[in-house]
Structures are given as structure tokens and as C-alpha cells.
Design a protein around this motif. Sequence first.
Motif, short mmCIF file in Angstrom:
data_model
loop_
_atom_site.label_atom_id
_atom_site.label_comp_id
_atom_site.label_asym_id
_atom_site.label_seq_id
_atom_site.Cartn_x
_atom_site.Cartn_y
_atom_site.Cartn_z
N ARG A 36 0.84 -1.21 0.00
CA ARG A 36 0.00 0.00 0.00
C ARG A 36 0.87 1.26 0.00
O ARG A 36 0.55 2.25 -0.67
N LEU A 37 2.01 1.21 0.74
CA LEU A 37 2.85 2.40 0.85
C LEU A 37 3.93 2.45 -0.22
O LEU A 37 4.50 3.51 -0.48
N GLY A 38 4.24 1.33 -0.83
CA GLY A 38 5.11 1.34 -2.01
C GLY A 38 6.58 1.15 -1.78
O GLY A 38 7.34 0.94 -2.73
N SER A 39 7.05 1.25 -0.51
CA SER A 39 8.47 1.04 -0.25
C SER A 39 8.68 0.80 1.23
O SER A 39 7.85 1.18 2.07
N MET A 40 9.81 0.17 1.56
CA MET A 40 10.14 -0.06 2.97
C MET A 40 10.39 1.27 3.69
O MET A 40 10.02 1.45 4.85
N THR A 41 10.99 2.24 2.98
CA THR A 41 11.24 3.56 3.58
C THR A 41 9.93 4.23 3.98
O THR A 41 9.80 4.76 5.09
N ALA A 42 8.94 4.17 3.10
CA ALA A 42 7.64 4.78 3.40
C ALA A 42 6.95 4.06 4.54
O ALA A 42 6.30 4.69 5.39
#
Length: 364
Positions: free
Chosen positions: A330-336
Motif C-alpha cells: 500500500r505504501l510502495g516502499s520499505m522507507t515509506a
Amino acid sequence: MKLGIVGLPNVGKSTLFNALCGGGADSANYPFCTIEPNVGVVPVPDSRLDALAEMYTPEKYTPAVVEFFDIAGLVKGASQGEGLGNKFLSHIRECDAILHVVRCFDDDNIIHVDGRVDPISDVETINYELILSDIEVAERRLDRTRKAMKADKSLAPEAAFLERLIEHLGEGKSARGIDMNDDERAMLADMPLLSAKPIIYVANVDENSLDEDPVQNPHYAALKEFAASENSGIVSICGGLEAELAELDGEEKQMFLEDLGLAESGLNRLIRAGYDLLGLISFLTAGPKEVRAWTIRKGTKAPGAAGKIHSDFERGFIRAEIVAFDDLMRLGSMTAAKEAGLVRSEGKDYVMKDGDVTLFRFNV
């Protein structure tokens, strides 16, 4: 996960195996065309792993796998060696669970070893041979336990359970159906009983019965009722169709399934049913070097899951950094996900969940 494919001769075991594995198992219209078990390793379909591969474009893509053993057909008298039965029974002992292929279609051009199609009779023939073999094992164990009891009276509960087990088996009932407490369940797990293994009945249906639950097929309906009576699983598969699907590439295969009105292949359903039967789940690891699915049992804690990767990970476990797969997508990346506070730091008591995307911290 090792699944043994069993059944009477000529019910479609090797056809199913070839569809699963793209293997070269002999498949012919006569009994015992398979003698030594064929073994195939099949990747477990997992759309989550595909999504992670799109996110990370890794150097390596490693799905979880299932081992399938195509075991030769059993016949009446197998427990006494008929049809090389003792050898075949020993192959079943090596498996975690049984896939019992049962013919659920009529075709005068395909020989049935008993001359008629009767799924319940077929099932009872196989179960009877497994049970007879188990009675011998249990009786030998009881004899040893009784002798040991002369010096160790604490073995009395084991002897009592074995006596009850032998009586249960003698009534033609599989060992997996006996009522047990936890101590007795541990005793049973310590014996190599064939009828104690979890089982999925694989109904081999014709193309007129293409459906996940084709109860309009009377052979399938009878088998489904039997499976329910012993709390076993059942999956319907059209062996011939699955063999055709195995020859197609991904996009062609999906189009073929859509034309037939099917959401997925029967083989995918079978693999998923095997996971459910054995209480297995997958956690995921992801990065530019590799995306990978790891198979563990439900209830496994974080250090045990780390040990699946390497024993040093379990020995020097510090913590697990975990994000739920759905949150990561849902958020698109591990960082997000980290910025949203959805990457959790879990300790030794954390019980792993299916689809956890995990990074283990350890120090040895």
C-alpha cells in the motif's frame, strides 16, 4: 513439505504428477507402469513474491517448494507384499502427508483394476492396506512395551493406548481418527503409522465436471461425503486438463483458464490445500539481491523462523524487523513503511504471521 501421491493402479497418479512437475513419469493404460517413485520439486505459487520482485527487481527469485512423490499403485494384499506392496508402503512412510488420487469419471477405454468405477470401494481398498500395515507396527510396539513394563511400570499408559489403538485399527478405522490426549498424540507421532498421516483426497474428474466443487458428479459427491466423515480434505482435478495446462506459458494458461470459467488451476488449489493440511505458512524476505519465501509451521516464533535461514540467525537472534505485506504494498516502499511507523521491532516471543516481510538482526 513432502506429499506422496497414492491410489489404485491406473487412476491418474502419474498424469497428475507430470502435470504438477512437468516430469517424465511413465503414464500408461496398464497397472504398475510406475515402480520406483518419481520425485518432483514444484514451486509454490505466491503472488506476494511476484509483487516483491516487481518492487525490488532482485538478482534472485526463490519461491517456497513442495516435493511430490509419485508412488506406484497399491492393490489388495499390498500389506502382505502383493504387487510389490511392502516396498511401496515404505515409500509412503517418507512423506509428510498423502494425496490419495481417486478416479471419479467413467471411461470404458481406460482400464480400472477392479473392473468398475467406485470411489468409496477404491478408498477403502487403499485404507485397508495402510491399516493392516499399521496393526503390525502397533502390535510389535505393544509387545516391546509390555516387556519393558516389567522393569518400568510408568509405561502402563503407553501400553493402554496401544491396546486401544490396535482395537481402533481392527475396526477398519484410520489411526488419524482416534481420540487422543496430548500425551497419546506424542506417542502416535513417535510411530511410523501410515493411516495417521494427514490426507487429501484428489478426485480425478472429467472435463464435464470442471468446478472447484463438482457435486453434480455422483462419484465426486460420494467421495466428498466420505472425506467429510473423517475430517479429511478433498480437491477436484481433471488430470488430463491439468496436463494440457502444464504445457502452456503464463499468459496462455490464464486465458485458457478464463475460457473454462476457472479462477486458477486445480494444481494451485492442491498445493494450497497441502499447506493448510499441514498447518504451514510463509514469511518473506526481500531486497535487491533476492526475494524469497520461507515455509514454517503456524505458531513458529521469530527465532525459529530466523533459524530456517541459517542456524546462526537463531543462535544470535536480537530482533526481527517486520512489516505486513499488505502495508508494504500500500505504501510502495520499505522507507515509506518505516516513516509511517508500520515496520515493527519484534522480540523472541513474537509469533510469525503468514506474509510477514522480515529482516532479522543477529549477532554471533
